[in-house]
Scaffold this active site. Structure first.
Site, PDB file in Angstrom:
ATOM      1  N   ASP A  33      34.967  32.526  41.651  1.00  0.00           N
ATOM      2  CA  ASP A  33      35.557  32.634  43.236  1.00  0.00           C
ATOM      3  C   ASP A  33      36.731  33.427  42.446  1.00  0.00           C
ATOM      4  O   ASP A  33      37.444  32.376  41.979  1.00  0.00           O
ATOM      5  CB  ASP A  33      36.018  32.688  44.500  1.00  0.00           C
ATOM      6  CG  ASP A  33      36.183  33.178  45.210  1.00  0.00           C
ATOM      7  OD1 ASP A  33      36.625  34.418  45.220  1.00  0.00           O
ATOM      8  OD2 ASP A  33      37.162  32.900  46.322  1.00  0.00           O
ATOM      9  N   ARG A  48      29.311  29.978  45.775  1.00  0.00           N
ATOM     10  CA  ARG A  48      29.112  30.955  45.327  1.00  0.00           C
ATOM     11  C   ARG A  48      29.332  30.154  43.323  1.00  0.00           C
ATOM     12  O   ARG A  48      29.986  29.683  43.230  1.00  0.00           O
ATOM     13  CB  ARG A  48      30.828  32.138  45.436  1.00  0.00           C
ATOM     14  CG  ARG A  48      31.755  30.944  45.458  1.00  0.00           C
ATOM     15  CD  ARG A  48      32.966  31.200  46.215  1.00  0.00           C
ATOM     16  NE  ARG A  48      32.667  31.406  47.541  1.00  0.00           N
ATOM     17  CZ  ARG A  48      32.907  32.064  48.684  1.00  0.00           C
ATOM     18  NH1 ARG A  48      34.368  32.529  48.022  1.00  0.00           N
ATOM     19  NH2 ARG A  48      32.395  32.597  49.821  1.00  0.00           N
ATOM     20  N   ARG A  72      28.215  36.517  40.611  1.00  0.00           N
ATOM     21  CA  ARG A  72      28.645  36.555  42.200  1.00  0.00           C
ATOM     22  C   ARG A  72      28.160  37.557  43.468  1.00  0.00           C
ATOM     23  O   ARG A  72      28.435  38.538  42.678  1.00  0.00           O
ATOM     24  CB  ARG A  72      30.518  36.355  42.094  1.00  0.00           C
ATOM     25  CG  ARG A  72      30.994  36.878  43.191  1.00  0.00           C
ATOM     26  CD  ARG A  72      31.734  35.375  44.231  1.00  0.00           C
ATOM     27  NE  ARG A  72      31.639  35.559  46.155  1.00  0.00           N
ATOM     28  CZ  ARG A  72      32.740  35.863  46.331  1.00  0.00           C
ATOM     29  NH1 ARG A  72      33.516  35.420  44.732  1.00  0.00           N
ATOM     30  NH2 ARG A  72      33.706  35.584  47.409  1.00  0.00           N
ATOM     31  N   ASP A  89      40.606  35.346  42.230  1.00  0.00           N
ATOM     32  CA  ASP A  89      41.325  35.328  44.105  1.00  0.00           C
ATOM     33  C   ASP A  89      42.706  35.508  43.248  1.00  0.00           C
ATOM     34  O   ASP A  89      43.621  34.284  42.936  1.00  0.00           O
ATOM     35  CB  ASP A  89      41.136  34.691  45.142  1.00  0.00           C
ATOM     36  CG  ASP A  89      40.582  35.195  45.945  1.00  0.00           C
ATOM     37  OD1 ASP A  89      39.478  35.642  46.061  1.00  0.00           O
ATOM     38  OD2 ASP A  89      39.756  33.714  46.419  1.00  0.00           O
TER      39      ASP A  89
END
Length: 176
Positions: free
Chosen positions: A99, A96, A86, A101
Site C-alpha cells: 500500500d 495487501r 495489490r 499512499d
C-alpha cells in the site's frame, strides 16, 4: 525552458502480505522513477479493525519529485502496487501486498476525490505520524502552526514495534 523545481513529498508504505519482500521491492521500483531521499524506521503494527490478519509493516519515505501529486499517486504509486500484486477491493482494511499512499506533497492542500492532501489520517494514526516526524521533525500540516511532533498522535509511538533489520536494508538501498 526552465526545469520545474522538485517538491518534497512523503509516501506512506504498508504491507502485511510478505512485507520483507514487497516493501524493498516497492522501494526499488519507486527509485526507478523518483528520487527517494530518506527512509524512516519501519514498524510492525497491529492491523486496523482486523485482529485475525497478520501484522503490518509500516513506514514513510521522503521523495523529491517534479511530478504533480495526481501523477505521482496514480501513475507511479498505483502502478507499483499493481505490479506487486495489490488488488483493490471495497474493503479498506483488506490484507495487501503493498500500500503506497501519498500523505503529504509540499504545502499542497487538496480535497479532490481520490486526492486528499495532506492525508487526514496523519493526525489519527501513529504509524503515519511517528515516521513522518522522524523524517521531518518540524513538519507542520499546511495552515497549522503546531508541529506534528507536538501532536497527541506522536505520543502513541509505544504502539509501534521497530524493525531494525528491514529499516537498515531499506536505508542501504537509498545509500544512507
Amino acid at each position: 525552458m526552465p526545469e520545474t523545481p522538485a517538491v518534497v513529498a512523503f509516501v506512506a508504505v504498508g504491507s502485511n502480505i510478505d512485507p520483507e519482500r514487497n516493501v524493498p521491492a516497492a522501494l526499488g521500483l519507486l527509485m526507478s522513477h523518483e528520487t527517494v531521499t530518506a527512509v524512516s524506521t519501519h514498524y510492525r503494527t497491529a492491523p486496523l479493525d482486523r485482529p485475525e490478519q497478520p501484522p503490518y509493516v509500516n513506514g514513510v519515505w521522503r521523495v523529491e519529485t517534479q511530478r504533480d501529486p495526481r501523477s505521482l499517486k496514480h501513475d507511479i504509486l498505483r502502478a507499483i502496487e499493481t505490479r506487486l500484486g495489490r488488488v483493490r477491493t471495497g474493503d479498506a482494511h483488506a490484507s495487501r501486498s503493498i500500500d503506497l499512499d501519498l500523505i503529504a506533497y509540499g504545502d499542497v492542500v487538496s480535497n479532490e476525490p481520490g486526492l486528499l492532501l495532506p492525508d487526514p489520517d496523519i493526525e489519527r494514526r501513529p504509524f503515519l505520524a511517528v515516521p513522518l516526524v522522524e523524517l521531518s521533525p518540524d513538519f507542520r500540516l499546511p495552515g497549522r502552526s503546531e508541529r506534528l511532533a507536538d501532536h497527541a498522535v506522536c505520543r502513541r509511538a509505544h504502539e509501534l514495534a521497530p524493525m531494525p533489520e528491514l529499516t537498515r536494508q531499506l536505508k542501504e538501498m537509498i545509500g544512507s
